[in-house]
Design an enzyme around this catalytic site. Sequence first.
Site, PDB file in Angstrom:
ATOM      1  N   ARG A   6     -13.614  -7.372 -10.698  1.00 49.51           N
ATOM      2  CA  ARG A   6     -13.771  -6.647  -9.415  1.00 49.51           C
ATOM      3  C   ARG A   6     -14.601  -5.377  -9.574  1.00 49.51           C
ATOM      4  NH1 ARG A   6      -8.228  -6.577  -6.284  1.00 49.51           N
ATOM      5  NH2 ARG A   6      -9.658  -6.074  -4.590  1.00 49.51           N
ATOM      6  N   SER A  48     -13.352   1.255   2.853  1.00 47.26           N
ATOM      7  CA  SER A  48     -12.344   0.982   1.826  1.00 47.26           C
ATOM      8  C   SER A  48     -11.317   2.096   1.753  1.00 47.26           C
ATOM      9  CB  SER A  48     -13.008   0.832   0.455  1.00 47.26           C
ATOM     10  OG  SER A  48     -12.027   0.865  -0.553  1.00 47.26           O
ATOM     11  N   GLY A  93      -5.890  -4.110  -7.927  1.00 48.39           N
ATOM     12  CA  GLY A  93      -7.031  -3.255  -7.626  1.00 48.39           C
ATOM     13  C   GLY A  93      -6.589  -1.908  -7.069  1.00 48.39           C
ATOM     14  N   ASP A 108      -6.798  -8.066   4.611  1.00 43.22           N
ATOM     15  CA  ASP A 108      -6.017  -8.905   3.688  1.00 43.22           C
ATOM     16  C   ASP A 108      -5.465 -10.153   4.371  1.00 43.22           C
ATOM     17  OD1 ASP A 108      -6.485  -7.123   1.650  1.00 43.22           O
ATOM     18  OD2 ASP A 108      -4.609  -6.020   1.947  1.00 43.22           O
ATOM     19  N   LYS A 156     -12.255  -9.549  -3.303  1.00 44.74           N
ATOM     20  CA  LYS A 156     -10.805  -9.300  -3.376  1.00 44.74           C
ATOM     21  C   LYS A 156     -10.260  -9.942  -4.657  1.00 44.74           C
ATOM     22  CE  LYS A 156     -10.501  -6.836   0.313  1.00 44.74           C
ATOM     23  NZ  LYS A 156     -10.150  -5.423   0.185  1.00 44.74           N
ATOM     24  N   ARG A 175     -12.443 -14.754  -1.529  1.00 44.99           N
ATOM     25  CA  ARG A 175     -11.535 -15.426  -0.588  1.00 44.99           C
ATOM     26  C   ARG A 175     -12.262 -16.340   0.397  1.00 44.99           C
ATOM     27  NH1 ARG A 175      -7.064 -10.524   0.095  1.00 44.99           N
ATOM     28  NH2 ARG A 175      -5.898 -11.172  -1.755  1.00 44.99           N
ATOM     29  N   SER A 185       0.831  -1.212   0.000  1.00 48.75           N
ATOM     30  CA  SER A 185       0.000   0.000   0.000  1.00 48.75           C
ATOM     31  C   SER A 185       0.861   1.256   0.000  1.00 48.75           C
ATOM     32  CB  SER A 185      -0.881   0.032   1.257  1.00 48.75           C
ATOM     33  OG  SER A 185      -1.859  -0.965   1.209  1.00 48.75           O
ATOM     34  N   ARG A 216       1.526   4.377  -2.922  1.00 48.42           N
ATOM     35  CA  ARG A 216       1.315   5.789  -2.577  1.00 48.42           C
ATOM     36  C   ARG A 216       2.600   6.595  -2.714  1.00 48.42           C
ATOM     37  NH1 ARG A 216      -2.416   2.567  -0.507  1.00 48.42           N
ATOM     38  NH2 ARG A 216      -4.415   3.351   0.293  1.00 48.42           N
ATOM     39  N   GLN A 254      -9.020   2.165  -0.409  1.00 51.80           N
ATOM     40  CA  GLN A 254      -8.801   2.488  -1.823  1.00 51.80           C
ATOM     41  C   GLN A 254      -9.777   3.558  -2.280  1.00 51.80           C
ATOM     42  OE1 GLN A 254      -9.062  -1.219  -3.930  1.00 51.80           O
ATOM     43  NE2 GLN A 254      -7.108  -1.961  -3.120  1.00 51.80           N
TER      44      GLN A 254
HETATM   45  C1  S3P Z   1      -5.578  -1.314   0.075  1.00 45.84           C
HETATM   46  C2  S3P Z   1      -6.817  -1.337   0.668  1.00 45.84           C
HETATM   47  C3  S3P Z   1      -7.584  -2.573   0.886  1.00 45.84           C
HETATM   48  C4  S3P Z   1      -6.726  -3.807   0.747  1.00 45.84           C
HETATM   49  C5  S3P Z   1      -5.825  -3.738  -0.448  1.00 45.84           C
HETATM   50  C6  S3P Z   1      -4.906  -2.539  -0.359  1.00 45.84           C
HETATM   51  C7  S3P Z   1      -4.917  -0.012  -0.120  1.00 45.84           C
HETATM   52  O1  S3P Z   1      -8.609  -2.653  -0.076  1.00 45.84           O
HETATM   53  O2  S3P Z   1      -7.542  -4.962   0.667  1.00 45.84           O
HETATM   54  O3  S3P Z   1      -5.031  -4.907  -0.555  1.00 45.84           O
HETATM   55  O4  S3P Z   1      -3.704   0.007  -0.432  1.00 45.84           O
HETATM   56  O5  S3P Z   1      -5.579   1.018   0.040  1.00 45.84           O
HETATM   57  P1  S3P Z   1     -10.027  -1.946   0.120  1.00 45.84           P
HETATM   58  O6  S3P Z   1      -9.867  -0.500   0.025  1.00 45.84           O
HETATM   59  O7  S3P Z   1     -10.865  -2.485  -1.017  1.00 45.84           O
HETATM   60  O8  S3P Z   1     -10.529  -2.427   1.457  1.00 45.84           O
END
Ligand code: S3P
Length: 445
Positions: free
Chosen positions: A127, A172, A99, A324, A351, A355, A27, A31, A174
């Site tokens: 997804r 989320s 994703g 995760d 995911k 899962r 993550s 970023r 993300q």
């Molecule tokens: C992530 C957020 C999570 C996580 C993904 C990484 C991120 O997803 O499952 O592996 O880097 O912001 P979600 O935002 O869908 O919960």
Amino acid sequence: MPHVCIPRTIRASGPLRGGIAVPGDKSISHRALILSALAVGQSRITGLLEGEDVLATAAALRAMGVTIDRIGPGSWTVHGVGVGGLLQPERALDMGNSGTSTRLLMGLVATHPITATFVGDASLSRRPMARVAEPLGRMGADIAASPGTTLPLMVRGLCPAVPIAYTLPVASAQVKSAILLAGLNTPGITRVVEPIPTRDHSERMLAGFGAEVTVEETPQGRVISLTGEAELRPQDIVVPGDPSSAAFWLVAASIVPGSDLLVRGVGMNPTRTGLLTALRLMGADITESDARIVGGEPVADLRVRHAPLRAIAVPADLAPSMIDEYPALFVAAAFADGRTVARGAHELRVKESDRIAAMAAALGANGVAVQEHEDGLTVAGSGGAAIPGGGTVATRLDHRIAMSMAVAALHARAPVSLDDVAPVATSYPDFFSTLEAATAQERSA
Ligand code: S3P
């Protein structure tokens, strides 16, 4: 590119011993590249995860005019173009399996005067993207997606865009991050309310790059406010070790008798440590040392010793901080004494694979009794004995299914066959060599 499957069979191992380091946080790596790309001038990143997902983010940023160079292992420089400075990509952006790359970059494109098409592999193409398309559409982006709001999809950005105040309907990080990244090039204040807190790496790093961002705890939840048309200053970033990659070792050393393993440099951000809490509730023997701050994030070394685990009802409020890590937790549960029940984790269905279904099938094929729920799994544990094993696991283009079942195989009576371990390279290219190193002492003894 067509996917090439790599099958692998894993046999039971002796104890895991010695010390290992985990790769950079996925993550935070995404970023670091993205915010460096938007700063004015050169940023340097060390400890970057060089997994396929992060490389997909780097390639997409390059396609939008950012100069990104690899100086050495994990060491990269990024010449940022400034907020608003991304260029029209000439070809579709290939997001592979990622994703995070897709959703965060959709946010960036949404408020630049450019149009980008996002494509991905079979897993990513299933997804849901409505969760980002909806708020980005409110900001003014025009998004044309495949049926079910999936990839391939096209984002036509609007500049200047319209700032929004948005309450997240799903927990989320993300979605939160996509909106904040869109807000960087939007006049005024963009606000995200999260009723349930999720990983906060974006907020921390935005502040580190000099953006005006505030976080307030309110009765409605955490409110993150970002002032747009920001000017970001280039940074030197050190990426801490990924707690989601450390998860496999925490579980492996807990279940394989005789293990005593030191896992160095693990990110300990409280929005990511749910698995540690759950494993401790199960009786795991994990101690922290050398707590320190790396790249604005808390980090520690973790010593894990084999311990008898007991079944628990996994507290549903841990879900966002271990989202995760459920596949690894289900493996720990397969060796606990009693039935572990994990509910309230619907998100696992969307995911890299479903899962819940993937782990129910994988554990079931290897002699573990499981019961699938709409929002989780009940797993009957072995009480610490080796599980039967001997089954074949469909990894379903999901790295975490592959690594979790590789860990389960370490304490199984018969070898476990994984149909495809190629996805492991998305987040942890050195996983199998690290596994060999951690179990090597015993083999050579
Ligand atoms: C992530 C957020 C999570 C996580 C993904 C990484 C991120 O997803 O499952 O592996 O880097 O912001 P979600 O935002 O869908 O919960």
